[in-house]
Write an enzyme that holds these catalytic residues in place. Structure first.
Site, short mmCIF file in Angstrom:
data_model
loop_
_atom_site.label_atom_id
_atom_site.label_comp_id
_atom_site.label_asym_id
_atom_site.label_seq_id
_atom_site.Cartn_x
_atom_site.Cartn_y
_atom_site.Cartn_z
N GLN A 78 0.81 -1.21 0.00
CA GLN A 78 0.00 0.00 0.00
C GLN A 78 0.85 1.27 0.00
O GLN A 78 0.33 2.36 -0.25
CB GLN A 78 -0.94 0.01 1.22
CG GLN A 78 -1.97 -1.12 1.21
CD GLN A 78 -3.05 -0.94 0.15
OE1 GLN A 78 -3.22 0.13 -0.42
NE2 GLN A 78 -3.76 -2.02 -0.14
N SER A 95 3.00 -4.93 -5.33
CA SER A 95 2.00 -5.44 -6.27
C SER A 95 1.66 -4.38 -7.30
O SER A 95 1.41 -3.22 -6.95
CB SER A 95 0.73 -5.82 -5.48
OG SER A 95 -0.22 -6.38 -6.35
N HIS A 147 -0.99 -4.02 -9.31
CA HIS A 147 -2.36 -3.50 -9.47
C HIS A 147 -2.76 -2.48 -8.40
O HIS A 147 -3.82 -1.89 -8.48
CB HIS A 147 -3.38 -4.64 -9.55
CG HIS A 147 -3.72 -5.32 -8.27
ND1 HIS A 147 -4.83 -4.99 -7.54
CD2 HIS A 147 -3.12 -6.32 -7.59
CE1 HIS A 147 -4.91 -5.77 -6.47
NE2 HIS A 147 -3.87 -6.58 -6.47
N CYS A 182 -21.85 -8.74 9.66
CA CYS A 182 -22.73 -9.17 10.74
C CYS A 182 -22.26 -10.50 11.32
O CYS A 182 -22.09 -11.46 10.59
CB CYS A 182 -24.12 -9.31 10.18
SG CYS A 182 -25.29 -9.81 11.39
C1 LIG Z 1 -1.31 -5.05 2.36
C2 LIG Z 1 -1.60 -6.01 1.25
N1 LIG Z 1 -0.84 -7.11 1.12
C3 LIG Z 1 -1.07 -8.00 0.14
C4 LIG Z 1 -2.08 -7.84 -0.77
C5 LIG Z 1 -2.29 -8.88 -1.83
O1 LIG Z 1 -1.82 -8.42 -3.04
P1 LIG Z 1 -2.13 -9.17 -4.41
O2 LIG Z 1 -3.53 -8.81 -4.75
O3 LIG Z 1 -1.15 -8.62 -5.38
O4 LIG Z 1 -1.96 -10.63 -4.19
C6 LIG Z 1 -2.90 -6.72 -0.66
C7 LIG Z 1 -4.04 -6.51 -1.59
O5 LIG Z 1 -5.17 -6.82 -1.26
C8 LIG Z 1 -2.65 -5.78 0.37
O6 LIG Z 1 -3.42 -4.70 0.52
S1 FES Z 2 -26.76 -9.55 8.05
FE1 FES Z 2 -26.98 -9.56 10.21
S2 FES Z 2 -28.60 -8.15 10.52
FE2 FES Z 2 -28.62 -8.52 8.40
#
Ligand SMILES: Cc1ncc(COP(=O)(O)O)c(C=O)c1O
Ligand code: FES
Lengths: 406, 143
Positions: free
Chosen positions: A183, A203, A205, A330
């Protein structure tokens, strides 16, 4: 200016590919389709050259040497490779790993699997602001500790751990240090030597590159880190990660890294202002809203807020033309609310009321204003409908109430 | 999660949101769920003591859209029913009416529990004013 709906404000989940990135990728699907491991003809040479250029672009972004970049399928794999690779390679030396409770599942679940194989894992707790305590880290280190893995920036609350200090402690104690930097890299300055990081997961993406490609930085000098591969095969990537390289993906990753490096300073400031604008507007329009995690040690483009007395899923339903994430789930539906928010100790009810906003390259003032206005309306409406809000206004302390559960 | 059009309608135009005085002997109040579980439902009925018919019903819900819709629908159904007819409302009726998916079934269970809790509270009050002990109790919620 009119805004286009739906609005994307979930840049921590993924980012669109920048058109400048896509443009350089395209030829590598069609005309330059060679296998980078083909040594005998120009198709292979061309692909290899493109991969090496990207390796350099990525290394430059994090202050590394190109030889220290190992391409993977994404940060999940990078995290797995770093942790499992060290665990296997250094088993003789020790069996203890230190991580933290707010890590991404790619780290936590990898550690959990190692526990089944006889490794011992310490999960450091975090303080109310989401930060680990350095003295706790120091005290957790034993002569059996082979790895510290602590993320640079959290994907839910954007809180940035004191990586340079952790790096210094790891170095002093002679323990390897891995950080999930997904991040942070490309968004804020990150230099593997300044931070004394031995391994870092990134990463594509998450930084305007394509999905399905990532990298692990693996230090080659002071110390030279050795990793047991988790994928066996043709011995690509210096034996650490076999498998034909995703050349178009890697080319895009490289370009994405180059653009981030060029634009980071200006873009970071722009997003910080935008984030603060969102925060200001929400605070002006609503009472009893709480920012989760440190506001000081935080990514500039992240905001994570709990809207007291309003449940997150119903909140998302009211802003269905805005793409954001909620930490609510939930428990009756057998889902757990965000373990990251729970770890901050803010109380489960606030975890159920949280929204994560992630701003990015195409976020605008107009979008921020639209989202803030809409949220203020929806939260106000849902509070009118909330028995908790009513009780709180009557002066009832919700935490001391007896609730009817089993 | 995609919501059915009926859930969306109740979410956007909830029926009978509000509160009635808890101390009114003709008002029964049910409060079920817990904030840490992500759902709390308050449902109230106002019963005509002469006829035993529910004249008014109100709700307030902290929970997902399906929980809001379930309680909103419940208040619609309760009005005009006798207390005993109200107890016959089943969560499965709510599931069918709102086309709730399996993960949202407990939201309807919560609404059924809230109805039962409200009616129990009303009966308790009636017996208290009549000087009798509580004979009948609604089952404990299963959530
Ligand atoms: C902090 C962190 N580590 C790892 C990942 C996983 O990355 P990737 O989607 O490239 O496997 C993410 C993404 O969701 C992430 O936010
Ligand atoms: S999913 Fe738990 S109250 Fe609706």
């Amino acid at each position: 200016m009119t805004i286009k709906l739906p609005i994307y404000m979930d840049y921590h989940a993924t980012t669109p590919v920048d058109p400048r990135v896509l443009e350089v990728m395209v030829p590598y699907f069609t005309t330059h389709f060679g296998n980078a491991a083909s040594r005998n003809h120009p198709f292979g040479w061309e692909a290899e050259e493109a991969v090496e250029k990207a390796r350099k672009q990525i290394a430059d972004l994090i202050g590394a040497n190109a030889k220290e970049i190992v391409f993977t399928s994404g940060a999940t794999e990078s995290d797995n490779l770093a942790i499992k690779g060290v665990a296997e390679m250094y088993r003789e030396k020790g069996n203890h790993i230190i991580t933290c409770v707010t890590e991404h599942k790619a780290v936590i679940d990898t550690c959990k699997r190692l526990e089944k194989d006889g490794y011992r894992v310490t999960y450091l707790s975090v303080q109310k602001d989401g930060l680990i305590r350095l003295d706790e880290l120091r005290n957790a280190i034993t002569d059996k500790t082979i790895l510290i893995t602590i993320m640079t920036a959290n994907n839910e609350i954007g809180v940035m751990q004191p990586i340079a200090q952790i790096g210094a402690i790891a170095k002093e104690k002679g323990v390897l240090f891995h950080t999930d930097a997904v991040q942070a890299v490309g968004k804020v300055p990150f230099n593997v030597n300044d931070l004394k990081v031995d391994m870092a997961s990134i990463s594509a993406h998450k930084m305007y590159g394509p999905k399905g490609v990532g990298a692990l930085y693996v230090r080659r000098r002071n110390p030279r880190v050795l990793l047991a591969p988790i994928i066996d095969g043709g011995g690509h990537e210096r034996g650490m990660r076999s498998g034909t390289l995703n050349v178009p993906g890697i080319v895009g990753f490289g370009k994405a890294a180059e653009l981030c490096k060029q634009e980071m300073a200006v873009e970071g400031e722009r997003l910080r202002k935008l984030r603060d604008r969102l925060d200001d507007r929400l605070h002006k329009g609503l009472d009893e809203i709480y920012i989760n995690g440190s506001t000081e040690h935080r990514l500039p483009h992240n905001l994570n807020i709990s809207f007291a007395y309003v449940e997150g899923e119903s909140l998302l339903m009211g802003i269905n033309d805005v793409a954001v994430s909620s930490g609510s789930a939930c428990t009756s539906a057998s889902l757990e609310p965000s373990y990251v928010l729970k770890a901050l100790g803010a109380g489960d009810d606030l975890a159920h009321s949280s929204i994560r906003f992630g701003l990015g390259r195409w976020s605008t003032d107009e979008e921020v204003d639209y989202v803030a206005d809409k949220l203020i309306n929806v939260v106000t409406r849902l509070r009118e409908m909330s028995p908790l809000y009513e009780l709180a206004k009557e002066g009832v302390d919700l935490s001391t109430m007896q609730w009817q559960t089993d | 999660m995609a919501y059915s059009s009926k859930v969306i309608d109740h979410y956007e135009n909830p029926r009978n949101v509000g509160s009635m005085p808890k101390t009114d002997p003709n008002v029964g109040t049910g409060l079920v769920g817990a904030p840490e579980c992500g759902d709390v439902m308050k449902l109230q009925v106002k019963v005509n003591p002469e006829t035993g018919v529910i004249d008014d019903a109100k709700f307030k819900t902290f929970g997902c859209g399906s929980a809001i819709a379930s309680s909103s629908l419940a208040t619609e159904w309760l009005k005009g029913k006798t207390v005993d007819e109200a107890l016959a409302i089943k969560n499965t009726d709510i599931v069918t009416e709102l086309s709730l998916p399996p993960v949202k079934i407990h939201c309807s269970v919560l609404a059924e529990d809230a109805i039962k809790a409200a009616i129990t509270d009303y009966k308790k009050k009636q017996q208290a004013t009549a000087g009798k002990s509580v004979e009948e109790r609604a089952p404990q919620p299963t959530v």
